[in-house]
Design a protein around this motif. Sequence first.
Motif, PDB file in Angstrom:
ATOM      1  N   GLU A 142       0.837  -1.210   0.000  1.00  0.00           N
ATOM      2  CA  GLU A 142       0.000   0.000   0.000  1.00  0.00           C
ATOM      3  C   GLU A 142       0.872   1.261   0.000  1.00  0.00           C
ATOM      4  OE1 GLU A 142      -3.617  -0.150   2.508  1.00  0.00           O
ATOM      5  OE2 GLU A 142      -2.877  -2.128   3.141  1.00  0.00           O
ATOM      6  N   ILE A 143       1.744   1.337  -0.983  1.00  0.00           N
ATOM      7  CA  ILE A 143       2.700   2.433  -1.031  1.00  0.00           C
ATOM      8  C   ILE A 143       2.045   3.733  -1.497  1.00  0.00           C
ATOM      9  CG2 ILE A 143       4.551   0.789  -1.497  1.00  0.00           C
ATOM     10  CD1 ILE A 143       4.661   1.727  -4.332  1.00  0.00           C
ATOM     11  N   ASP A 144       2.691   4.823  -1.199  1.00  0.00           N
ATOM     12  CA  ASP A 144       2.210   6.145  -1.619  1.00  0.00           C
ATOM     13  C   ASP A 144       2.687   6.465  -3.026  1.00  0.00           C
ATOM     14  OD1 ASP A 144       1.108   8.771  -1.426  1.00  0.00           O
ATOM     15  OD2 ASP A 144       3.101   9.528  -0.941  1.00  0.00           O
ATOM     16  N   ALA A 145       3.978   6.297  -3.264  1.00  0.00           N
ATOM     17  CA  ALA A 145       4.549   6.551  -4.589  1.00  0.00           C
ATOM     18  C   ALA A 145       5.729   5.619  -4.786  1.00  0.00           C
ATOM     19  CB  ALA A 145       4.992   8.007  -4.730  1.00  0.00           C
ATOM     20  N   GLY A 146       5.970   5.230  -6.033  1.00  0.00           N
ATOM     21  CA  GLY A 146       7.087   4.336  -6.313  1.00  0.00           C
ATOM     22  C   GLY A 146       7.492   4.438  -7.766  1.00  0.00           C
ATOM     23  N   GLN A 147       8.573   3.752  -8.114  1.00  0.00           N
ATOM     24  CA  GLN A 147       9.079   3.853  -9.474  1.00  0.00           C
ATOM     25  C   GLN A 147       9.950   2.659  -9.829  1.00  0.00           C
ATOM     26  OE1 GLN A 147      12.341   6.556 -10.203  1.00  0.00           O
ATOM     27  NE2 GLN A 147      12.796   6.751  -8.037  1.00  0.00           N
ATOM     28  N   VAL A 148      10.232   2.532 -11.121  1.00  0.00           N
ATOM     29  CA  VAL A 148      11.245   1.622 -11.662  1.00  0.00           C
ATOM     30  C   VAL A 148      12.322   2.502 -12.274  1.00  0.00           C
ATOM     31  CG1 VAL A 148      11.778  -0.196 -13.325  1.00  0.00           C
ATOM     32  CG2 VAL A 148       9.521  -0.137 -12.204  1.00  0.00           C
ATOM     33  N   TYR A 149      13.602   2.233 -11.952  1.00  0.00           N
ATOM     34  CA  TYR A 149      14.651   3.073 -12.521  1.00  0.00           C
ATOM     35  C   TYR A 149      15.965   2.325 -12.643  1.00  0.00           C
ATOM     36  CZ  TYR A 149      16.572   3.723  -7.755  1.00  0.00           C
ATOM     37  OH  TYR A 149      17.123   3.537  -6.513  1.00  0.00           O
ATOM     38  N   ASP A 150      16.840   2.865 -13.496  1.00  0.00           N
ATOM     39  CA  ASP A 150      18.254   2.495 -13.497  1.00  0.00           C
ATOM     40  C   ASP A 150      19.025   3.738 -13.047  1.00  0.00           C
ATOM     41  OD1 ASP A 150      18.368   4.227 -15.688  1.00  0.00           O
ATOM     42  OD2 ASP A 150      18.369   2.596 -17.143  1.00  0.00           O
ATOM     43  N   LYS A 151      20.313   3.612 -12.844  1.00  0.00           N
ATOM     44  CA  LYS A 151      21.085   4.733 -12.289  1.00  0.00           C
ATOM     45  C   LYS A 151      21.068   5.981 -13.162  1.00  0.00           C
ATOM     46  CE  LYS A 151      24.255   2.497  -9.065  1.00  0.00           C
ATOM     47  NZ  LYS A 151      25.666   2.194  -8.717  1.00  0.00           N
ATOM     48  N   PRO A 152      21.282   5.865 -14.503  1.00  0.00           N
ATOM     49  CA  PRO A 152      21.264   7.088 -15.312  1.00  0.00           C
ATOM     50  C   PRO A 152      19.940   7.843 -15.226  1.00  0.00           C
ATOM     51  CG  PRO A 152      22.313   5.308 -16.523  1.00  0.00           C
ATOM     52  CD  PRO A 152      21.714   4.687 -15.300  1.00  0.00           C
ATOM     53  N   ARG A 169       8.912  10.519  -7.628  1.00  0.00           N
ATOM     54  CA  ARG A 169       9.368  10.814  -8.988  1.00  0.00           C
ATOM     55  C   ARG A 169       8.958   9.674  -9.904  1.00  0.00           C
ATOM     56  NH1 ARG A 169      15.298  11.172  -7.074  1.00  0.00           N
ATOM     57  NH2 ARG A 169      14.163  11.359  -5.123  1.00  0.00           N
ATOM     58  N   CYS A 170       9.057   9.914 -11.186  1.00  0.00           N
ATOM     59  CA  CYS A 170       8.751   8.914 -12.205  1.00  0.00           C
ATOM     60  C   CYS A 170      10.051   8.436 -12.841  1.00  0.00           C
ATOM     61  CB  CYS A 170       7.839   9.515 -13.264  1.00  0.00           C
ATOM     62  SG  CYS A 170       7.481   8.429 -14.665  1.00  0.00           S
ATOM     63  N   GLY A 171      10.208   7.126 -12.963  1.00  0.00           N
ATOM     64  CA  GLY A 171      11.328   6.551 -13.691  1.00  0.00           C
ATOM     65  C   GLY A 171      10.819   5.911 -14.968  1.00  0.00           C
ATOM     66  N   ARG A 172      11.229   4.681 -15.233  1.00  0.00           N
ATOM     67  CA  ARG A 172      10.674   3.952 -16.377  1.00  0.00           C
ATOM     68  C   ARG A 172       9.180   3.717 -16.191  1.00  0.00           C
ATOM     69  NH1 ARG A 172      15.020  -0.961 -17.383  1.00  0.00           N
ATOM     70  NH2 ARG A 172      16.908   0.327 -17.431  1.00  0.00           N
ATOM     71  N   ALA A 173       8.784   3.627 -14.931  1.00  0.00           N
ATOM     72  CA  ALA A 173       7.380   3.512 -14.565  1.00  0.00           C
ATOM     73  C   ALA A 173       7.210   4.226 -13.237  1.00  0.00           C
ATOM     74  CB  ALA A 173       6.960   2.049 -14.449  1.00  0.00           C
ATOM     75  N   VAL A 174       5.974   4.591 -12.926  1.00  0.00           N
ATOM     76  CA  VAL A 174       5.693   5.264 -11.668  1.00  0.00           C
ATOM     77  C   VAL A 174       4.406   4.692 -11.090  1.00  0.00           C
ATOM     78  CG1 VAL A 174       4.416   7.145 -12.798  1.00  0.00           C
ATOM     79  CG2 VAL A 174       5.413   7.505 -10.519  1.00  0.00           C
ATOM     80  N   HIS A 175       4.377   4.540  -9.762  1.00  0.00           N
ATOM     81  CA  HIS A 175       3.129   4.214  -9.079  1.00  0.00           C
ATOM     82  C   HIS A 175       2.656   5.445  -8.331  1.00  0.00           C
ATOM     83  CE1 HIS A 175       0.783   3.299  -5.441  1.00  0.00           C
ATOM     84  NE2 HIS A 175       0.132   2.531  -6.280  1.00  0.00           N
ATOM     85  N   LEU A 176       1.358   5.718  -8.424  1.00  0.00           N
ATOM     86  CA  LEU A 176       0.734   6.836  -7.724  1.00  0.00           C
ATOM     87  C   LEU A 176      -0.402   6.290  -6.869  1.00  0.00           C
ATOM     88  CD1 LEU A 176       0.433   9.223 -10.809  1.00  0.00           C
ATOM     89  CD2 LEU A 176       2.248   9.252  -9.075  1.00  0.00           C
TER      90      LEU A 176
END
Length: 242
Positions: A142-152, A169-176
């Motif tokens: 039940e997260i508030d916000a999340g993302q998928v990312y790589d370092k760059p 923040r938003c990476g390759r994907a974002v959860h809201l």
Amino acid sequence: MLYVVVNGLWGPREETVRTIAERWSGTLTALRDIDGTTFDVWHEAGDDLPSDPVLAPSVPALAEYIERKNTGPDLDVVGYTSSLWVRNPGAAYVSLATHAGGTSRYAPHSVSLVFRSREVDETAEVIRRAPEILRVLAEHWEIDAGQVYDKPVYEAVAERFDLENSDPRCGRAVHLSAGRAALAPEDLPGTYVRTAHGGLVIDLTRGGTELPDIETVIEANTRLRATGSLTPLPVPFDRATF
């Protein structure tokens, strides 16, 4: 070298060790359903060696592990930290860590799954399904916000918007979460997947068929920030989600 992170944050939410263990167990089961080769035979976090004890993904075993790893006073305030790792032949090394269950108004809770490998690369099916893994983490924790990312991607977004580590923040994907999702634009260049608890995953990889460039990710962050979808929770925190 492969380095991909799937993570999420939320604010204070007091929970028992049993509840946290149930979230862990559900997460591990869902991950194995996604990729039984990668997400099988989890080890207690120690020296990251094959001799680290294998942990059964049952609620009682996970609850015992969480209690054993967390000692000291005020755990109901500071929360409980626990982590596991898995590395199977032909698959990436995966670590999964959580901090949950506290009532502190200054320390965010988190869940983070990290892929590392010198042999497995971005074309692996499990990496292409990272946005789906984000949905799993969002629904079980039940997260508030999340993302998928790589370092760059992470570094470019942090630098462009001068972000703290805990800022959404938003990476390759974002959860809201539901409150954030209600503000989100409806025409970002990705797929939209609704989640339990009214949340939303916006997947800029379109189901793993594309790898968005950094400017595409920057533009998505710009538009999400303009609508308020990525506004940080106020500190001291007054709730778990936006």
